[in-house]
Structure formats: C-alpha cells, structure tokens
Design a protein around this motif. Structure first.
Motif, PDB file in Angstrom:
ATOM      1  N   MET A   4       0.845  -1.184   0.000  1.00 22.00           N
ATOM      2  CA  MET A   4       0.000   0.000   0.000  1.00 22.00           C
ATOM      3  C   MET A   4       0.885   1.241   0.000  1.00 22.00           C
ATOM      4  SD  MET A   4      -3.229   0.727   2.332  1.00 22.00           S
ATOM      5  CE  MET A   4      -3.256   2.199   3.282  1.00 22.00           C
ATOM      6  N   MET A   5       0.461   2.237  -0.729  1.00 21.85           N
ATOM      7  CA  MET A   5       1.239   3.461  -0.880  1.00 21.85           C
ATOM      8  C   MET A   5       1.064   4.365   0.347  1.00 21.85           C
ATOM      9  SD  MET A   5       1.096   6.111  -4.065  1.00 21.85           S
ATOM     10  CE  MET A   5      -0.617   6.466  -3.888  1.00 21.85           C
ATOM     11  N   SER A   6       2.121   4.991   0.769  1.00 21.64           N
ATOM     12  CA  SER A   6       2.069   5.922   1.884  1.00 21.64           C
ATOM     13  C   SER A   6       1.311   7.180   1.462  1.00 21.64           C
ATOM     14  CB  SER A   6       3.491   6.292   2.299  1.00 21.64           C
ATOM     15  OG  SER A   6       3.458   7.366   3.213  1.00 21.64           O
ATOM     16  N   ASN A   7       0.561   7.747   2.381  1.00 17.50           N
ATOM     17  CA  ASN A   7      -0.205   8.949   2.078  1.00 17.50           C
ATOM     18  C   ASN A   7       0.682  10.180   1.911  1.00 17.50           C
ATOM     19  OD1 ASN A   7      -2.725   7.827   1.943  1.00 17.50           O
ATOM     20  ND2 ASN A   7      -3.128   8.089   4.118  1.00 17.50           N
ATOM     21  N   PHE A   8       1.956  10.078   2.257  1.00 18.33           N
ATOM     22  CA  PHE A   8       2.836  11.231   2.183  1.00 18.33           C
ATOM     23  C   PHE A   8       3.836  11.158   1.038  1.00 18.33           C
ATOM     24  CE2 PHE A   8       1.544  10.900   6.661  1.00 18.33           C
ATOM     25  CZ  PHE A   8       0.852  12.088   6.739  1.00 18.33           C
ATOM     26  N   GLU A   9       3.878  10.045   0.330  1.00 22.05           N
ATOM     27  CA  GLU A   9       4.823   9.879  -0.765  1.00 22.05           C
ATOM     28  C   GLU A   9       4.104   9.378  -2.017  1.00 22.05           C
ATOM     29  OE1 GLU A   9       7.967   7.316   0.428  1.00 22.05           O
ATOM     30  OE2 GLU A   9       8.223   8.327   2.339  1.00 22.05           O
ATOM     31  N   PRO A  10       3.501  10.279  -2.775  1.00 32.32           N
ATOM     32  CA  PRO A  10       2.798   9.809  -3.977  1.00 32.32           C
ATOM     33  C   PRO A  10       3.788   9.410  -5.066  1.00 32.32           C
ATOM     34  CG  PRO A  10       2.735  12.189  -3.877  1.00 32.32           C
ATOM     35  CD  PRO A  10       3.383  11.710  -2.602  1.00 32.32           C
ATOM     36  N   HIS A  11       3.527   8.295  -5.715  1.00 32.93           N
ATOM     37  CA  HIS A  11       4.313   7.859  -6.861  1.00 32.93           C
ATOM     38  C   HIS A  11       3.495   8.158  -8.107  1.00 32.93           C
ATOM     39  CE1 HIS A  11       7.199   5.942  -4.255  1.00 32.93           C
ATOM     40  NE2 HIS A  11       6.182   5.414  -3.578  1.00 32.93           N
ATOM     41  N   MET A  12       4.081   8.859  -9.039  1.00 32.04           N
ATOM     42  CA  MET A  12       3.336   9.332 -10.201  1.00 32.04           C
ATOM     43  C   MET A  12       2.732   8.192 -11.017  1.00 32.04           C
ATOM     44  SD  MET A  12       3.062  12.434 -10.104  1.00 32.04           S
ATOM     45  CE  MET A  12       3.652  13.490  -8.834  1.00 32.04           C
ATOM     46  N   LEU A  13       3.414   7.085 -11.138  1.00 30.00           N
ATOM     47  CA  LEU A  13       2.871   5.968 -11.910  1.00 30.00           C
ATOM     48  C   LEU A  13       1.615   5.392 -11.265  1.00 30.00           C
ATOM     49  CD1 LEU A  13       6.101   4.119 -13.047  1.00 30.00           C
ATOM     50  CD2 LEU A  13       4.597   5.567 -14.409  1.00 30.00           C
ATOM     51  N   ASP A  14       1.521   5.472  -9.952  1.00 30.86           N
ATOM     52  CA  ASP A  14       0.335   4.987  -9.254  1.00 30.86           C
ATOM     53  C   ASP A  14      -0.845   5.942  -9.388  1.00 30.86           C
ATOM     54  OD1 ASP A  14       1.721   2.769  -8.373  1.00 30.86           O
ATOM     55  OD2 ASP A  14       2.328   3.737  -6.482  1.00 30.86           O
ATOM     56  N   LEU A  15      -0.601   7.154  -9.845  1.00 28.00           N
ATOM     57  CA  LEU A  15      -1.666   8.163  -9.940  1.00 28.00           C
ATOM     58  C   LEU A  15      -2.224   8.314 -11.356  1.00 28.00           C
ATOM     59  CD1 LEU A  15      -0.155  10.909  -7.625  1.00 28.00           C
ATOM     60  CD2 LEU A  15      -1.775   9.092  -7.048  1.00 28.00           C
ATOM     61  N   ILE A  16      -1.618   7.640 -12.322  1.00 31.01           N
ATOM     62  CA  ILE A  16      -2.082   7.787 -13.710  1.00 31.01           C
ATOM     63  C   ILE A  16      -3.491   7.221 -13.875  1.00 31.01           C
ATOM     64  CG2 ILE A  16      -1.684   7.029 -16.085  1.00 31.01           C
ATOM     65  CD1 ILE A  16       1.310   7.281 -15.512  1.00 31.01           C
ATOM     66  N   PHE A  17      -3.728   6.021 -13.348  1.00 25.95           N
ATOM     67  CA  PHE A  17      -5.054   5.408 -13.493  1.00 25.95           C
ATOM     68  C   PHE A  17      -6.151   6.244 -12.827  1.00 25.95           C
ATOM     69  CE2 PHE A  17      -8.310   2.299 -12.083  1.00 25.95           C
ATOM     70  CZ  PHE A  17      -8.820   1.994 -13.338  1.00 25.95           C
ATOM     71  N   PRO A  18      -6.001   6.682 -11.574  1.00 19.77           N
ATOM     72  CA  PRO A  18      -7.046   7.535 -10.989  1.00 19.77           C
ATOM     73  C   PRO A  18      -7.255   8.842 -11.761  1.00 19.77           C
ATOM     74  CG  PRO A  18      -5.596   6.749  -9.274  1.00 19.77           C
ATOM     75  CD  PRO A  18      -4.989   6.342 -10.583  1.00 19.77           C
ATOM     76  N   PHE A  19      -6.173   9.394 -12.290  1.00 23.01           N
ATOM     77  CA  PHE A  19      -6.281  10.622 -13.082  1.00 23.01           C
ATOM     78  C   PHE A  19      -7.114  10.386 -14.336  1.00 23.01           C
ATOM     79  CE2 PHE A  19      -4.465  13.367 -16.443  1.00 23.01           C
ATOM     80  CZ  PHE A  19      -4.801  14.601 -15.906  1.00 23.01           C
ATOM     81  N   MET A  20      -6.845   9.286 -15.038  1.00 18.52           N
ATOM     82  CA  MET A  20      -7.591   8.976 -16.262  1.00 18.52           C
ATOM     83  C   MET A  20      -9.056   8.662 -15.953  1.00 18.52           C
ATOM     84  SD  MET A  20      -5.400   9.541 -18.527  1.00 18.52           S
ATOM     85  CE  MET A  20      -6.079   8.895 -20.024  1.00 18.52           C
ATOM     86  N   TRP A  72      -3.880  10.864  -2.156  1.00 13.91           N
ATOM     87  CA  TRP A  72      -3.300  11.284  -3.431  1.00 13.91           C
ATOM     88  C   TRP A  72      -4.054  10.719  -4.621  1.00 13.91           C
ATOM     89  CZ3 TRP A  72      -0.841  15.436  -2.917  1.00 13.91           C
ATOM     90  CH2 TRP A  72      -0.107  15.689  -1.761  1.00 13.91           C
ATOM     91  N   ARG A  73      -4.583   9.506  -4.493  1.00  7.49           N
ATOM     92  CA  ARG A  73      -5.409   8.936  -5.567  1.00  7.49           C
ATOM     93  C   ARG A  73      -6.700   9.746  -5.717  1.00  7.49           C
ATOM     94  NH1 ARG A  73      -4.468   3.574  -7.296  1.00  7.49           N
ATOM     95  NH2 ARG A  73      -6.715   3.306  -7.532  1.00  7.49           N
ATOM     96  N   LEU A  74      -7.266  10.173  -4.599  1.00  6.56           N
ATOM     97  CA  LEU A  74      -8.466  11.005  -4.652  1.00  6.56           C
ATOM     98  C   LEU A  74      -8.154  12.359  -5.284  1.00  6.56           C
ATOM     99  CD1 LEU A  74     -11.443  11.414  -3.955  1.00  6.56           C
ATOM    100  CD2 LEU A  74     -10.716  12.237  -1.715  1.00  6.56           C
ATOM    101  N   VAL A  75      -7.054  12.965  -4.920  1.00  2.86           N
ATOM    102  CA  VAL A  75      -6.665  14.253  -5.499  1.00  2.86           C
ATOM    103  C   VAL A  75      -6.435  14.122  -7.002  1.00  2.86           C
ATOM    104  CG1 VAL A  75      -4.839  16.001  -5.535  1.00  2.86           C
ATOM    105  CG2 VAL A  75      -5.745  15.206  -3.360  1.00  2.86           C
ATOM    106  N   ALA A  76      -5.754  13.050  -7.422  1.00  2.00           N
ATOM    107  CA  ALA A  76      -5.512  12.838  -8.854  1.00  2.00           C
ATOM    108  C   ALA A  76      -6.821  12.671  -9.613  1.00  2.00           C
ATOM    109  CB  ALA A  76      -4.621  11.618  -9.062  1.00  2.00           C
ATOM    110  N   SER A  77      -7.763  11.929  -9.036  1.00  2.00           N
ATOM    111  CA  SER A  77      -9.043  11.740  -9.726  1.00  2.00           C
ATOM    112  C   SER A  77      -9.861  13.030  -9.752  1.00  2.00           C
ATOM    113  CB  SER A  77      -9.838  10.604  -9.089  1.00  2.00           C
ATOM    114  OG  SER A  77     -10.144  10.883  -7.751  1.00  2.00           O
TER     115      SER A  77
END
Length: 108
Positions: free
Chosen positions: A1-17, A71-76
């Motif tokens: 599970m990803m830490s709430n303080f260290e977003p990884h950009m590759l993990d945020l692409i799917f929520p963004f899309m 961070w996933r919520l912010v990206a989406s």
C-alpha cells in the motif's frame, strides 16, 4: 500500500484517467439532463433523476478509485476538473453549430 505522504506518479495515472472519463460523463449527463428537462412536460423527473444518477455515480467512483489514499483522490479530482473543461469546450462548439444550422434553416 502506498504511503499517504509519498505519492508515486505511476500509481496516480489510473485515478487521473478515471477522473477525466468521469468528468466527461458527468458533465455530458448534466447537459443532456438540462436539454431533455427543458423540452419535457415533466422536467422535475429529468432533473431529479439526473442529479441522483450523476451524483450517486460520481461519489461511488471517487470512493472506489481513492482506495483510502488521499493522493489517488486528489488525482481523480484533478482529472474530473479537466474532464469538465474538455466537455464544456466540446459542448459549446456543438451548441454553436446547432444554433447556426437552426438560424440558417429559419432564414430560408
């Protein structure tokens, strides 16, 4: 599970899309609801049904895509806003073309 303080950009692409697609769908549904509601003899059904379906879908997808990660919520949400901007521009062009065709047909 990803830490709430260290977003990884590759993990945020799917929520963004997903946010972009959700924003496009939400605002197209809003435009369609208003268009159909204004032409209907029962506009309250269109407006109430449209807002319940759109908001229910949006909240459910945001809950699902966030997966308890800020961070996933912010990206989406950023994707959702970009989807809104995209649909606003596309639907403005569609409405402008429709009005121009209607004016030309009325002139003849």
């Amino acid at each position: 599970m990803m830490s709430n303080f260290e977003p990884h950009m590759l993990d945020l692409i799917f929520p963004f899309m997903v946010g972009i697609v959700l924003g496009c769908c939400f605002f197209y549904a809003l435009w369609l609801t208003v268009d159909k509601g204004l032409k209907s003899i029962h506009p309250a059904v269109w407006f109430l049904g449209g807002i319940l379906a759109s908001m229910g879908t949006a909240v459910a997808v945001f809950y699902w895509i966030s997966d308890n990660d800020m961070w996933r919520l912010v990206a989406s949400l950023i994707g959702f806003v970009i989807g809104r901007i995209f649909m606003t521009k596309c639907l403005a062009k569609t409405d402008k073309n429709h009005l121009e065709k209607k004016a030309i047909n009325n002139a003849h």
